[in-house]
Design an enzyme around this catalytic site. Structure first.
Site, PDB file in Angstrom:
ATOM      1  N   ALA A  12      45.305  51.771 -34.553  1.00  0.00           N
ATOM      2  CA  ALA A  12      44.375  52.282 -35.574  1.00  0.00           C
ATOM      3  C   ALA A  12      44.403  51.445 -36.846  1.00  0.00           C
ATOM      4  CB  ALA A  12      44.722  53.738 -35.891  1.00  0.00           C
ATOM      5  N   GLY A  14      42.619  48.570 -37.413  1.00  0.00           N
ATOM      6  CA  GLY A  14      41.427  47.737 -37.636  1.00  0.00           C
ATOM      7  C   GLY A  14      40.521  48.282 -38.723  1.00  0.00           C
ATOM      8  N   ARG A  18      31.781  46.908 -38.048  1.00  0.00           N
ATOM      9  CA  ARG A  18      30.442  47.286 -37.602  1.00  0.00           C
ATOM     10  C   ARG A  18      30.004  48.655 -38.117  1.00  0.00           C
ATOM     11  NH1 ARG A  18      31.930  45.651 -31.471  1.00  0.00           N
ATOM     12  NH2 ARG A  18      34.008  45.984 -32.331  1.00  0.00           N
ATOM     13  N   ASN A 391      39.330  80.973 -67.451  1.00  0.00           N
ATOM     14  CA  ASN A 391      40.702  80.830 -66.955  1.00  0.00           C
ATOM     15  C   ASN A 391      41.362  79.533 -67.406  1.00  0.00           C
ATOM     16  OD1 ASN A 391      38.869  79.394 -65.318  1.00  0.00           O
ATOM     17  ND2 ASN A 391      40.333  79.346 -63.642  1.00  0.00           N
TER      18      ASN A 391
END
Ligand code: UD1
Ligand code: CA
Length: 458
Positions: A12, A14, A18, A391
């Site tokens: 993972a 890369g 594209r 708040n």
């Protein structure tokens, strides 16, 4: 059950050029979950150990997936899929596993069943086994080369494929899913070279090297293999996402969910929609959401990791994130429930009400145009239109407590920290900065004066 003797390595690192996106490719999403999440889920289902090779955008990958980060290995320069496996190899060795499953991070449709088949082939004696696919158009995928007896002799990447040299294209391509016998592959893994057009170390060259070294190499063609191919472009991502979406919605319909306009309904892979729940498309139910039996989601709504208990209802155009609706409670139309928003039994929030880290007690109501942040609202209280809990003081967040049965008049600002007692009444238009005791009337606004004759001239 995951196999104890198997370690999975997910490639993972890369960039995914594209995709034309700054995000690392494996962080592109389908139905709200990243590609990497799908691949890791499949790997975890079959392998006791999972290692992920990260590189491009690794900080972001780490932040997005803190639960996987322990298994991350850094590939600093992305010199190819073979190099990525080399980088992970120390972990593979240290795990003591006999087999190493390799998955590409860009194959979110991979199933545990396909992986099991591949692993069985490897366990039966193959040193290198991989899944192949027969595609009408082999495109940019690696071509499987077979010898005269049909035996696998190698894989040639599309860029390097020369029909003159390798013979006519058979359309058989490499899916990128490998199962390797650790002891056998060790001998050849570090002899990969980058002598190819891309100048990269290809994992696919292990096949030719293995055959030369006399290893037992198997390609396992699969009918469904076209769904196992990597996603390389936005168009391929859209096709994969739609096929996942339709598969999930069809399964929900078959299980007994009521789904109107199913073509517009998106349910994430980790979301649970029980039989008898009702969804109106278009809508999106993502993350770890749960829609129980008898609960209803109106059209144009989105739930992210939110829970609807039986009989709860989200009306049209509402947006929920990490929110919880108890039985009989109703939100919307046009409600925005942010993390930590809780509606107890039969509570209601109406249009343009925003809640964050706030609990609306049983039967309490905030019907219109309200912000409740860091607030506790007791049972049966009524919050008038235009009420705001102030708040945030610019530095810190403070809490507002509203007792059960209290009635907050319209257009009230509750400046936190502040406590409104049980059955207290707040006059409309008040700015409440001090606590209001139980049963008291709190009123904090300028008095009205009527000046006679000072009106508009006729
Ligand atoms: C790869 C295969 C090809 C196969 C196809 C199937 C190689 C050389 N080619 O091609 O035979 O048909 O998948 O989808 O393996 N990665 C790294 N480090 C790197 C390079 C890549 O971790 O240095 C990761 C990528 O992030 C990606 C995976 O490896 O998840 C595959 O890389 P990619 O560039 O998509 O390979 P393909 O050209 O699609
Ligand atoms: Ca790819």
């Amino acid at each position: 059950m995951p196999h104890q003797n198997t370690i999975a390595v997910i490639l993972a690192a890369g960039k995914g050029t594209r995709m034309h996106s700054d995000k690392p490719k494996v962080l592109q999403t389908l139905l709200g979950e990243t590609m990497l999440r799908y691949v890791a889920d499949a790997a975890n289902a079959v392998a006791a150990n999972v290692v992920t090779v990260v590189g491009h955008g690794q900080d972001l990958v780490r932040r997005t997936h803190p639960d996987l980060a322990e298994g991350f290995v850094l590939q600093e320069d992305q010199k190819g899929t073979g190099h990525a496996l080399q980088v992970a190899w120390e972990r593979v060795r240290a795990s003591g596993a006999s087999h190493c499953l390799v998955l590409n991070g860009d194959t979110p449709l991979v199933t545990p069943e396909a992986l099991e088949d591949l692993m069985n082939t490897a366990q039966e004696g193959a040193d290198i086994a991989f899944l192949s696919a027969l595609l009408p158009q082999a495109g940019a995928f690696g071509r499987v080369l077979r010898g005269s007896d049909g035996e696998v002799v190698g894989i040639v990447e599309a860029k390097d494929y020369d029909p003159q040299r390798f013979g006519p294209d058979t359309g058989e391509v490499n899916t990128g899913l490998f199962c390797l016998r650790v002891s056998a592959v060790e001998a050849i893994l570090f002899s990969l070279t980058s002598a190819n057009r891309a100048g990269e170390f290809y994992i696919t060259d292990l096949v030719g090297l293995g055959v030369e070294a006399g290893l037992d190499v198997h390609a396992l063609p699969r009918e469904d293999a076209n769904t196992l191919m990597g996603i390389n472009s936005p168009a391929e991502l859209a096709i994969a996402e739609e096929s996942l979406r339709k598969g999930i919605v069809d399964r929900l319909l078959a299980s007994g969910c009521l789904i109107h306009q199913p073509q517009g309904v998106v349910v994430g892979p980790h979301a649970v929609v029980e039989p008898g729940a009702e969804l109106n498309g278009p809508c999106r139910i993502l993350g770890a959401s749960r829609v129980a039996q008898g609960a209803r989601v109106g059209a144009f709504s989105q739930l992210l990791s939110s829970v609807l208990e039986p009989g709860a209802e989200v009306r049209e155009f509402s947006h929920l994130e990490s929110a919880r609706l108890s039985s009989g409670s109703v939100a919307g139309p046009y409600a925005r429930l942010r993390p930590g928003a809780v509606l107890m039994e039969n509570a209601r929030v109406g249009n343009f009400v925003e809640m964050k880290k706030s609990v609306l007690g049983p039967g309490a109501k905030a019907g219109h145009l309200t912000y409740l942040g860091d607030a506790d609202v007791g049972a049966g209280a009524n919050i008038g239109a235009g009420t705001i809990t102030c708040n945030y003081d610019g530095t810190n967040k403070h809490k507002t407590h509203i007792g059960s049965g209290a009635f907050i008049g319209s257009n009230t600002a509750l400046v936190a920290p502040v406590r409104v007692g049980e059955n207290a009444l707040i006059g409309a238009g008040s700015v409440i900065t001090k606590d209001v005791p139980d049963k008291a009337l709190g009123i904090a606004r300028a008095r009205q004066s009527n000046l006679e004759g000072r009106g508009k001239k006729p």
